[in-house]
Design a protein around this motif. Structure first.
Motif, short mmCIF file in Angstrom:
data_model
loop_
_atom_site.label_atom_id
_atom_site.label_comp_id
_atom_site.label_asym_id
_atom_site.label_seq_id
_atom_site.Cartn_x
_atom_site.Cartn_y
_atom_site.Cartn_z
N TYR A 1 132.07 22.79 -1.35
CA TYR A 1 130.78 23.36 -0.98
C TYR A 1 129.71 22.77 -1.90
O TYR A 1 129.96 22.62 -3.10
N TYR A 2 128.53 22.47 -1.33
CA TYR A 2 127.45 21.88 -2.10
C TYR A 2 126.12 22.47 -1.68
O TYR A 2 125.93 22.84 -0.51
N ILE A 3 125.18 22.49 -2.62
CA ILE A 3 123.82 22.79 -2.21
C ILE A 3 123.22 21.53 -1.61
O ILE A 3 123.67 20.41 -1.89
N ASP A 4 122.21 21.72 -0.78
CA ASP A 4 121.65 20.60 -0.03
C ASP A 4 121.14 19.48 -0.93
O ASP A 4 121.26 18.30 -0.60
N SER A 5 120.55 19.84 -2.06
CA SER A 5 119.91 18.83 -2.90
C SER A 5 120.87 17.86 -3.56
O SER A 5 120.45 16.82 -4.06
N VAL A 6 122.16 18.17 -3.55
CA VAL A 6 123.13 17.26 -4.18
C VAL A 6 124.12 16.67 -3.17
O VAL A 6 124.93 15.81 -3.54
N LYS A 7 124.07 17.12 -1.93
CA LYS A 7 124.98 16.59 -0.91
C LYS A 7 124.80 15.08 -0.78
O LYS A 7 123.69 14.58 -0.71
N GLY A 8 125.92 14.37 -0.75
CA GLY A 8 125.87 12.93 -0.64
C GLY A 8 125.71 12.21 -1.97
O GLY A 8 125.87 10.99 -2.03
N ARG A 9 125.37 12.96 -3.02
CA ARG A 9 125.20 12.35 -4.34
C ARG A 9 126.25 12.83 -5.34
O ARG A 9 126.66 12.08 -6.22
N PHE A 10 126.64 14.09 -5.21
CA PHE A 10 127.61 14.68 -6.13
C PHE A 10 128.93 14.94 -5.40
O PHE A 10 128.93 15.30 -4.21
N ILE B 1 132.59 17.10 -6.10
CA ILE B 1 133.45 17.94 -6.93
C ILE B 1 134.90 17.68 -6.54
O ILE B 1 135.22 17.49 -5.36
N SER B 2 135.77 17.68 -7.55
CA SER B 2 137.19 17.49 -7.29
C SER B 2 137.97 18.24 -8.35
O SER B 2 137.41 18.67 -9.36
N ARG B 3 139.27 18.38 -8.13
CA ARG B 3 140.11 19.06 -9.10
C ARG B 3 141.49 18.44 -9.11
O ARG B 3 141.95 17.88 -8.11
N ASP B 4 142.15 18.57 -10.25
CA ASP B 4 143.53 18.16 -10.40
C ASP B 4 144.29 19.36 -10.93
O ASP B 4 144.22 19.66 -12.13
N ASN B 5 144.98 20.06 -10.05
CA ASN B 5 145.66 21.29 -10.46
C ASN B 5 146.80 21.04 -11.43
O ASN B 5 147.13 21.89 -12.25
N ALA B 6 147.40 19.88 -11.36
CA ALA B 6 148.49 19.56 -12.27
C ALA B 6 148.00 19.42 -13.71
O ALA B 6 148.74 19.66 -14.66
N LYS B 7 146.73 19.02 -13.84
CA LYS B 7 146.15 18.82 -15.17
C LYS B 7 145.18 19.92 -15.57
O LYS B 7 144.59 19.86 -16.65
N ASN B 8 145.00 20.90 -14.69
CA ASN B 8 144.03 21.98 -14.96
C ASN B 8 142.63 21.41 -15.23
O ASN B 8 141.95 21.82 -16.19
N MET B 9 142.20 20.51 -14.37
CA MET B 9 140.92 19.85 -14.57
C MET B 9 140.06 19.97 -13.31
O MET B 9 140.57 19.95 -12.19
N VAL B 10 138.76 20.07 -13.55
CA VAL B 10 137.77 19.99 -12.48
C VAL B 10 136.75 18.93 -12.88
O VAL B 10 136.41 18.81 -14.07
N TYR B 11 136.27 18.19 -11.90
CA TYR B 11 135.35 17.10 -12.17
C TYR B 11 134.10 17.24 -11.29
O TYR B 11 134.14 17.80 -10.20
N LEU B 12 133.02 16.67 -11.79
CA LEU B 12 131.81 16.55 -10.98
C LEU B 12 131.31 15.12 -11.16
O LEU B 12 130.80 14.77 -12.22
N GLN B 13 131.49 14.32 -10.14
CA GLN B 13 130.98 12.96 -10.13
C GLN B 13 129.56 12.99 -9.60
O GLN B 13 129.33 13.44 -8.47
N MET B 14 128.62 12.54 -10.41
CA MET B 14 127.21 12.58 -10.04
C MET B 14 126.67 11.16 -9.95
O MET B 14 126.84 10.37 -10.89
N SER B 15 126.04 10.83 -8.86
CA SER B 15 125.46 9.50 -8.69
C SER B 15 124.04 9.64 -8.16
O SER B 15 123.62 10.73 -7.76
N SER B 16 123.32 8.54 -8.17
CA SER B 16 121.90 8.53 -7.75
C SER B 16 121.14 9.66 -8.43
O SER B 16 120.39 10.40 -7.79
#
Length: 124
Positions: A59-68, A70-85
């Protein structure tokens, strides 16, 4: 109990990219809905992206759709946010948050655990 630690913030020029990471403690990480919020000076903390635990709906807010992304790796207990533009208006403290009820919510008060935040500054 879940502890969250963010990393990856910094200073970047407009148009650049950053990847935020959130390390979570706990053995039931995959059950939590995870999200990223941000708070700019003088503004309220706002939801920007979220991800469910197992079926990995996002889920994303409109202002970041297509630019950000979000992903997760449950095996590593990690969440990521890749931000571009990135834009100057993306400058804020970014927070990782966990919601023990595993479905989507954008409301700050519906989250049970928070990280300490990491600063993202985008220069023009």
């Amino acid at each position: 109990q879940v502890q969250l630690v963010e990393s990856g913030g910094g200073l970047v020029q407009a148009g650049g990219s950053l990847r935020l990471s959130c390390a979570a403690s706990g053995r039931t990480f995959s059950r939590y809905f995870m999200a990223w919020f941000r708070q700019a000076p003088g503004k309220e903390r706002e939801f920007i992206a979220g991800i469910t635990g197992l079926d990995i709906n996002t889920y994303y807010i409109d202002s970041v759709k297509g630019r950000f992304t979000i992903s997760r790796d449950n095996a590593k207990n990690m969440v990521y946010l890749q931000m571009s533009s990135l834009k100057p208006e993306d400058s804020a403290v970014y927070y990782c948050a966990a919601r023990s009820i595993g479905d989507y919510s954008w409301h700050v008060n519906h989250y049970d655990y928070w990280g300490q935040g990491t600063q993202v500054t985008v220069s023009s």
